[in-house]
Design a protein around this motif. Structure first.
Motif, short mmCIF file in Angstrom:
data_model
loop_
_atom_site.label_atom_id
_atom_site.label_comp_id
_atom_site.label_asym_id
_atom_site.label_seq_id
_atom_site.Cartn_x
_atom_site.Cartn_y
_atom_site.Cartn_z
N SER A 90 0.85 -1.11 -0.08
CA SER A 90 0.27 -0.54 0.17
C SER A 90 0.87 1.69 -0.06
CB SER A 90 -0.77 0.29 1.30
OG SER A 90 -0.21 0.06 2.64
N ARG A 91 1.86 1.09 0.52
CA ARG A 91 3.32 2.27 0.73
C ARG A 91 4.09 1.96 0.48
NH1 ARG A 91 -1.37 3.90 0.58
NH2 ARG A 91 -2.40 5.60 2.37
N PHE A 92 4.79 3.28 0.10
CA PHE A 92 6.78 2.20 -0.25
C PHE A 92 7.06 3.60 0.08
CE2 PHE A 92 4.38 -0.40 -3.07
CZ PHE A 92 4.93 -1.54 -2.99
N ALA A 93 9.12 3.01 0.27
CA ALA A 93 9.64 4.41 0.98
C ALA A 93 11.50 3.94 0.11
CB ALA A 93 9.82 4.59 2.03
N VAL A 94 11.44 5.07 -0.47
CA VAL A 94 13.05 4.99 -0.95
C VAL A 94 14.02 5.80 0.30
CG1 VAL A 94 14.73 5.81 -2.06
CG2 VAL A 94 12.46 5.82 -3.10
N GLY A 95 15.03 4.91 0.43
CA GLY A 95 15.86 5.27 1.16
C GLY A 95 17.59 5.37 0.62
N VAL A 96 18.49 6.03 1.29
CA VAL A 96 19.83 6.44 0.58
C VAL A 96 20.58 6.44 1.46
CG1 VAL A 96 20.84 8.05 -0.72
CG2 VAL A 96 18.39 7.70 -1.42
N HIS A 97 21.77 6.01 1.50
CA HIS A 97 23.20 6.15 1.99
C HIS A 97 24.08 6.64 1.83
CE1 HIS A 97 26.34 4.07 4.57
NE2 HIS A 97 26.21 5.44 5.02
N LEU A 98 25.02 7.56 1.65
CA LEU A 98 25.76 8.78 1.08
C LEU A 98 26.84 8.17 1.84
CD1 LEU A 98 24.60 12.29 0.92
CD2 LEU A 98 24.45 10.09 -0.86
N LEU A 108 11.51 0.21 -0.22
CA LEU A 108 10.86 -1.01 0.63
C LEU A 108 9.18 -0.58 0.82
CD1 LEU A 108 13.94 -0.99 2.42
CD2 LEU A 108 13.11 -0.54 4.92
N ASP A 109 8.77 -1.35 0.91
CA ASP A 109 7.59 -1.69 1.21
C ASP A 109 7.42 -1.53 2.22
OD1 ASP A 109 7.49 -4.06 2.76
OD2 ASP A 109 7.32 -5.31 0.66
N LEU A 110 5.75 -1.39 2.43
CA LEU A 110 5.56 -1.47 4.03
C LEU A 110 5.27 -1.47 4.99
CD1 LEU A 110 3.97 1.40 5.73
CD2 LEU A 110 1.82 -0.17 5.54
N ALA A 111 6.44 -3.25 5.08
CA ALA A 111 6.45 -4.06 6.21
C ALA A 111 7.93 -4.06 6.32
CB ALA A 111 5.79 -5.44 5.22
N LEU A 153 4.68 6.15 -3.21
CA LEU A 153 5.87 6.70 -2.25
C LEU A 153 5.69 7.61 -1.65
CD1 LEU A 153 8.05 6.79 -5.79
CD2 LEU A 153 8.15 4.87 -3.47
N LEU A 154 5.79 7.40 -0.31
CA LEU A 154 5.61 8.11 1.04
C LEU A 154 6.86 9.39 1.11
CD1 LEU A 154 4.93 5.67 3.48
CD2 LEU A 154 3.24 7.52 2.77
N GLY A 155 8.49 8.73 0.25
CA GLY A 155 9.33 9.94 0.34
C GLY A 155 10.53 9.16 0.11
N LEU A 398 8.99 5.93 6.71
CA LEU A 398 8.18 5.21 7.42
C LEU A 398 8.21 5.34 8.84
CD1 LEU A 398 8.88 1.30 6.50
CD2 LEU A 398 6.93 3.08 4.48
N ASP A 399 9.03 5.34 9.78
CA ASP A 399 8.07 5.49 11.18
C ASP A 399 7.13 7.11 10.93
OD1 ASP A 399 9.57 5.13 13.75
OD2 ASP A 399 10.01 7.04 13.49
N GLU A 400 7.93 7.97 10.32
CA GLU A 400 8.11 9.20 10.97
C GLU A 400 6.64 8.93 10.46
OE1 GLU A 400 8.27 13.42 8.20
OE2 GLU A 400 10.05 12.86 9.72
N SER A 401 6.30 8.80 9.09
CA SER A 401 4.14 8.64 9.08
C SER A 401 3.82 6.74 9.66
CB SER A 401 4.36 7.62 7.38
OG SER A 401 4.88 8.59 6.60
N PHE A 402 4.21 6.37 10.28
CA PHE A 402 3.30 5.12 10.74
C PHE A 402 3.96 4.98 12.14
CE2 PHE A 402 3.17 5.05 6.16
CZ PHE A 402 1.82 4.76 6.24
#
Length: 413
Positions: A90-98, A108-111, A153-155, A398-402
């Motif tokens: 239902s929702r996804f998020a992108v993660g970037v590590h510099l 990542l998906d919501l799980a 996408l959440l962000g 995900l944490d900020e949203s849920f």
């Protein structure tokens, strides 16, 4: 917080209409933490919410596509209970590590499942806007290949070494990322991708990720020892990450752990950062780091060091044991200050060396005469693997949203 019979902490809900958003997130979080599904009666028992309140909340979550019915279960007399389960897609998020050597990107998906990943070679000699545009292209390419619908996408969460300015999302002068100095990455990346962007220190992202994946709240009070190209500590107290006044908490690189150790750039001798720096360890073991330091092959060099130590090479073994002693000293000092007792360890350097570092590190924690802990300090590997910072960055979104937190109940004028 009170402890439930399953060992996890129970967070109580409220039937006040003014906190509906908090209650909704609280219920979703409990459903997320129940991979086999959970019934409304169980939700009522765990939250203290009235049945009608729960019915309204779960209906709203279902309408938003966040949850769905997952079958029925018979438990004693009466009609079967309907189980509710998370809809991961239902929702996804992108993660970037510099990273100094290679940026890592995940979706990542919501799980919390990684549905796509990629690596991006940073442009180390380009102006800030050009580097940001290149990173944005890598994000957009990953999203295109992942097949994730853009409207779900959440962000984007970005994890980077500090320090940074949280007011405008500007990287200041992270020592391992000189090309990113004074770059307003958050706003530039938002403009380039048209997605919300959160920028955090890598150690904060790591501990947030651990808490997101931890279904039993076992790391609600813990430290995350991040050991990669650099070293830092992420902290969780009562289920919340410790960011500090400016978001830059967790810098332990200049904690002196060995007065006879190598000289640091700050002028002191034996600072943790330089004392366990991968290239310092390689040189001490007689391994030339030059072929690895220009690219992403540093983990391979560290695995070579680990293999030599396992094979009985006395020089390599001595280097590993000394590094473990220095790490133990740092962990003990942090634990003396905060009384956390749980240490999660992760990062690319730890992944490469953990087989040979773990035993002497555990022994060092147990035998430390400097420790004031009244409970044993427990050590556990990160749940997030080698992509810990990138996965943790996505978990920031995900944490900020849920994630339900009591602070969300504060009423402002």
């Amino acid at each position: 917080m009170t402890m439930g019979q399953d060992g996890g902490s129970r967070r109580r809900g409220s039937n006040l209409p003014a906190v509906g958003t908090y209650n909704q997130v609280l219920v979703l979080d409990l459903i997320r933490r129940a991979p086999d599904g959970i019934s409304r009666s169980e939700l009522a028992e765990r939250t203290g919410l009235a049945p009608q309140t729960l019915t309204n909340l779960t209906r709203r979550l279902a309408v938003e596509g966040l949850i769905a019915e997952a079958g029925k279960v018979i438990a004693g007399p009466g009609k079967p209970r309907t189980l509710l389960a998370l809809n991961p897609e239902s929702r996804f998020a992108v993660g970037v590590h510099l990273d100094p050597f290679v940026d890592k990107l995940v979706v990542l998906d919501l799980a919390g499942k990684v549905v796509a990943r990629a690596e991006h070679t940073p442009l180390t000699a380009a102006p800030g806007p050009v580097m940001t545009a290149s990173l944005a292209d890598a994000v957009n390419d990953l999203l295109a290949t992942s097949g994730v619908p853009r409207d779900r996408l959440l962000g984007i969460g970005v994890a980077a070494p500090g320090p940074f300015d949280p007011r405008d999302g500007r990287l200041l002068n992270p020592p391992l990322l000189p090309a990113w100095h004074n770059v307003p990455l958050r706003d530039q990346l938002h403009t380039a991708t048209d997605l919300p962007v959160v920028l955090e220190k890598d150690v904060v992202a790591a501990i947030v990720g651990e808490m997101w994946f931890d279904r039993r709240d076992s790391v609600s009070n813990a430290m995350f020892l991040y050991y990669g190209a650099g070293v830092g500590i992420g902290l969780a107290v009562e289920g919340s990450p410790v960011r500090g006044l400016t978001g830059n908490a967790g810098n332990i690189a200049h904690m002196i752990v060995d007065p006879t150790g190598p000289v640091c750039a700050c002028g002191a001798r034996g600072c943790l950062g330089v004392a366990i720096e991968p290239e310092v360890l390689l040189r001490a073991a007689g391994i030339d780091p030059a072929p690895y330091s220009a690219g992403s092959g540093l983990p391979g060099a560290l695995r070579d060091l680990a293999e030599r130590a396992r094979a009985g090479d006395e020089r390599a073994r001595s280097v590993v044991e000394t590094a473990a002693q220095r790490m133990a000293r740092a962990v003990v000092e942090v634990n003396n200050l905060l009384d956390l007792d749980t240490v999660v360890v992760g990062g690319v350097a730890w992944s490469a060396l953990s087989d040979v570092l773990r035993v002497p590190l555990v022994e060092g924690l147990a035998s430390s005469r400097a420790s004031t802990a009244t409970l044993p300090v427990t050590l556990q590997d990160s749940l997030l693997g080698t992509d810990v910072a990138a996965v943790g960055a996505a978990c920031l979104i995900l944490d900020e949203s849920f994630t339900a937190r009591p602070a969300d109940l504060m009423i402002t004028a």
